[in-house]
Design a protein around this motif. Structure first.
Motif, PDB file in Angstrom:
ATOM      1  N   THR A 148      19.433 -80.040  -5.774  1.00 19.98           N
ATOM      2  CA  THR A 148      20.261 -79.466  -6.491  1.00 19.98           C
ATOM      3  C   THR A 148      20.773 -81.117  -6.748  1.00 19.98           C
ATOM      4  O   THR A 148      21.568 -81.232  -8.483  1.00 19.98           O
ATOM      5  N   ALA A 149      21.582 -81.469  -6.054  1.00 23.83           N
ATOM      6  CA  ALA A 149      21.987 -82.874  -6.420  1.00 23.83           C
ATOM      7  C   ALA A 149      21.377 -83.718  -7.422  1.00 23.83           C
ATOM      8  O   ALA A 149      22.181 -84.291  -7.972  1.00 23.83           O
ATOM      9  N   GLY A 150      20.168 -84.231  -6.794  1.00 26.95           N
ATOM     10  CA  GLY A 150      19.353 -84.434  -7.511  1.00 26.95           C
ATOM     11  C   GLY A 150      18.390 -84.541  -9.395  1.00 26.95           C
ATOM     12  O   GLY A 150      19.317 -85.534  -9.890  1.00 26.95           O
ATOM     13  N   VAL A 151      18.922 -83.443  -9.981  1.00 25.16           N
ATOM     14  CA  VAL A 151      18.805 -82.137 -11.135  1.00 25.16           C
ATOM     15  C   VAL A 151      19.640 -83.186 -11.406  1.00 25.16           C
ATOM     16  O   VAL A 151      20.792 -83.514 -12.653  1.00 25.16           O
ATOM     17  N   ALA A 152      21.826 -82.667 -10.905  1.00 24.34           N
ATOM     18  CA  ALA A 152      23.063 -82.886 -11.320  1.00 24.34           C
ATOM     19  C   ALA A 152      23.235 -84.026 -12.008  1.00 24.34           C
ATOM     20  O   ALA A 152      23.174 -84.670 -13.303  1.00 24.34           O
ATOM     21  N   PHE A 153      22.514 -85.176 -11.042  1.00 28.27           N
ATOM     22  CA  PHE A 153      22.704 -86.252 -11.212  1.00 28.27           C
ATOM     23  C   PHE A 153      21.463 -86.640 -12.666  1.00 28.27           C
ATOM     24  O   PHE A 153      22.507 -87.957 -13.431  1.00 28.27           O
ATOM     25  N   ILE A 154      20.780 -86.632 -12.531  1.00 34.44           N
ATOM     26  CA  ILE A 154      19.419 -86.407 -13.619  1.00 34.44           C
ATOM     27  C   ILE A 154      20.504 -86.099 -14.998  1.00 34.44           C
ATOM     28  O   ILE A 154      20.433 -86.820 -16.014  1.00 34.44           O
ATOM     29  N   SER A 155      20.967 -84.954 -14.923  1.00 32.19           N
ATOM     30  CA  SER A 155      21.204 -84.338 -15.941  1.00 32.19           C
ATOM     31  C   SER A 155      22.622 -84.899 -16.546  1.00 32.19           C
ATOM     32  O   SER A 155      22.818 -85.619 -17.680  1.00 32.19           O
TER      33      SER A 155
END
Lengths: 404, 295
Positions: free
Chosen positions: A281-288
């Motif tokens: 999720t953190a990865g997704v958050a970072f990208i978004s």
């Protein structure tokens, strides 16, 4: 002056609603998806943790199978234990009760069979256990009561919500009789709806729980799947667990084909899953946030060049470079924070829908909301800085000459 | 003490062969309460002079003292603060922010000063009353006529009680009636003791001024006092000379007229050395101009 910046920012956002909406879109999508995923995870985690029950701190679990299997448990069906089942015996249970530091032991066994009522049949999990089981389930009895210790050979059953509805086709079948292996059992209690996977790997919704002795009396083999061992005190858990392990090892002729797990170890599998989910999720958050931030930066650059003349006027009447910088950075922060707030709202709505339509109970913790707000603001600062710096560095004379 | 004193101020653009001299070692001092009309053909350096005086631009050489304080070498942030506290601008194209109300526009300089909202809106209201726009406070610029916009812009220039008001062709975008109203207003402001510097192409507007400066090729070539209410003889002659010309285009382009004006050098006392240097620079600049023109 900061209040002024915010007023200016809100004014200019209000002046270009559609564009601002589009600008915020990236942030909204990012925030709402991240918050939804995290709150789902948090909800499931909390449900599982609370499933352990109030005296969970002094809990030790004994399960059949090799150590590595402990982390391979599925969250749901007890049936998946089939492959490992059988390595725990009644002797293990009784011997464990004798181990020093053990307060009580609650066995969880299953028997094969199908429950019947009138002409209907229900293929649920038939569990044999003792009167202290509810202490470890943390699952309330909605109607009726659980059986007492002295009822161990009585033919009573406690059923889950799904059993009540599917076998009896009514919500409170207390006092009704169901048939298991030709014996009749009276329904004494009904669990309230269980909403998640369980810590104990028991899905009470489709379970029929019988007193251990009476289940044994109807001539079935009871496969012990789990022993809940309660230690005298939370401090004694480690040593007691070790003693239990020694005793069982002796019983199993030196083979360690079982697991003795303390609460933390038992939760480890769950926590591992959620840790990975969190990283993902953190990865997704970072990208978004990066994507959203670039969107904002892009629009801010456009805004700055579109408002060159305004910048010239503001400078002519005495705005310093720092003030111009502050104005545009604030605008970008406001865009991203408002986007973040809308994103949180969207995920609140999404969570409400999830609660209504599924058994899951997502929870938005204040930490997550705060974190997302912080991240939004940071995105605003980072992505607004370059355009704002460009605005601040504009030469007032050239800027004033720009026509619009 | 002079409000403004500039000594040998030059402004050069570009470098090397492409250097253009926009201001050529100008000396000028302006006393409190003067109303100065600055005239000159296009490209004579009027606007550059205004930009330097208004601290929008830095002189390349020379000293600029505003209220006795040397401001020629300030950083852009410092200049902004001096601008905010000492200078009011009036532009040809009004330059009001279209999304703010008239009241907010007028209060804008005070907001950069950090004045609290209630206080600055009150101050803005007072100035708007002074320019006769009290009933238009909550309008946005798009709803006002040109004359009203320029009066609002004048109010904005006045709101921080500036030492000087710089007006760059304040009537350039206005019809004659509005222009007259605006000029009367400027004149009233002048009578209240304010210092006004106005760039104009319109000779008849010089009647509001008590001092007239002519510029040519970056130098002040003529600087004389005049009586308020009268168009000076020199300007009148020039206009008449133009009327007799049959070149209609020249008549339309009033700035062209300025070329016919003075043969007398500026009143400013220059040393021989300075004169030589100025002549050299001027020559170089003209040469460059010619060269660039050929290209």
């Amino acid at each position: 002056m900061i209040i002024e910046y915010f007023k200016m920012a809100f004014n200019s956002i209000r002046g270009a609603k559609f564009r601002s909406g589009l600008t915020m879109f990236g942030i909204i999508v990012g925030v709402s998806s991240v918050v939804s995923i995290v709150s789902l995870g948090e909800g499931v985690r909390q449900q599982i943790t609370t499933q352990v029950g109030e005296n969970s701190d002094s809990l030790i679990l004994v399960r059949p199978g090799q150590q590595r299997d402990a982390n391979a448990i599925s969250l749901d069906a007890i049936g998946s234990f089939g492959a490992n089942a059988g390595s725990l015996s009644e002797k293990d249970w009784k011997d464990t009760e004798q181990v020093e530091g053990v307060k009580s032991v609650v066995p969880v066994g299953v028997i094969s069979g199908v429950a019947g009522y009138l002409d209907r049949e229900y293929n649920g999990t038939i569990i044999a256990s003792t009167s202290r089981l509810p202490l470890f389930l943390n699952q309330k009895i909605e109607f009726g009561s659980f059986f007492e210790a002295e009822d161990s050979d009585k033919k009573v059953a406690i059923i889950g919500r799904e059993v009540a509805e599917q076998l009896f086709a009514e919500s409170v079948p207390v006092g009704k009789r169901l048939t298991i292996r030709g014996s009749q059992y009276i329904v004494q209690g009904i669990f309230e709806q269980q909403n998640s996977g369980t810590f104990a790997n028991i899905n009470v919704n489709n379970s029929i729980i019988l007193p251990y002795d009476s289940a044994k009396n109807i001539g079935s083999t009871i496969q012990l799947l789990q022993l809940y061992v309660e230690a005298d005190s939370p401090e004694a858990v480690a040593t007691t667990a070790e003693s239990v392990r020694m005793t069982l090892k002796e019983n199993h002729a030196g083979q360690e084909d079982f697991n003795v797990l303390e609460k933390e170890e038992a939760l480890e599998a769950t926590n591992e899953v959620f840790y990975q989910l969190t990283v993902f999720t953190a990865g997704v958050a970072f990208i978004s946030f990066i994507v959203g931030g670039i969107g904002i930066m892009n629009i801010m650059f456009a805004t700055v060049s579109e408002r060159t003349r305004e910048i010239g006027i503001r400078k002519a009447v005495g705005a310093t470079n720092v003030q111009i910088l502050g104005q545009f950075v604030t605008e970008s922060i406001v865009l991203s924070i408002v986007g973040g707030a809308i994103g949180v709202l969207v995920s609140v709505v999404a969570n409400a829908l999830i609660r209504v339509t599924t058994d899951l109970q997502p929870i938005i913790t204040p930490q997550v909301a705060l974190l997302v707000f912080g991240l939004s603001a940071a995105t605003g600062i980072v992505s607004g800085f370059l355009p704002a710096a460009r605005a601040a560095s504009k030469d007032p004379i050239t800027a004033l000459r720009t026509g619009n | 003490m002079s409000v403004i004193k500039i000594e040998e101020v030059s402004k050069l653009y570009g470098f090397g062969d492409a250097t253009t001299v926009a201001l050529d070692e100008i000396n000028l001092s302006i006393e409190k309460g003067e109303f100065i009309a600055v005239m000159g053909p296009s490209g004579s350096g009027k606007t550059t002079l205004m930009n330097v005086l208004g601290l929008l631009d830095k002189p390349t050489h020379g000293a600029y003292k505003l209220n006795g304080r040397n401001v020629s070498r300030l950083t852009s942030n410092r200049r902004a603060k001096v601008r905010r506290d000492n200078i009011g601008f009036i532009f040809q194209s009004f330059n009001l922010l279209p999304k703010l109300t008239i009241l907010e526009n007028v209060a804008l300089p005070l907001s950069y000063k950090g004045t609290r909202q209630t206080k600055r809106l009150k101050a803005a209201g007072n100035v708007l009353e002074q320019v006769g726009l009290s009933d238009r406070e909550s309008y946005v610029p798009g709803q006002l006529s040109g004359g009203q916009l320029q009066r609002a812009a004048i109010a904005r220039a006045l709101v921080n009680n500036p030492s000087i008001i710089i007006a760059d062709e304040p009537t350039g975008n206005l019809d004659s009636v509005s222009a007259r109203v605006v000029m009367e207003l400027l004149s009233d402001i002048h009578k209240l003791g304010n210092t006004v510097i106005m760039v104009t192409h319109n000779p008849s507007l010089t009647r509001y001024a008590d001092r007239i400066i002519y510029m040519l090729d970056g130098s002040i070539v003529y600087d004389e006092s005049s009586t308020v209410g009268e168009v000076p003889a020199r300007v009148r002659r020039a206009v008449e000379a133009l009327r007799h010309s049959d070149d209609d285009e020249k008549l339309a382009n009033v700035s062209a007229m300025m070329e016919t004006i003075p043969d007398k050098p500026a009143d400013v006392e220059l040393t021989e050395k300075q004169k030589k240097r100025a002549a050299r620079k001027l020559k170089k600049a003209r040469k460059n101009k010619k060269k660039n023109g050929k290209k």
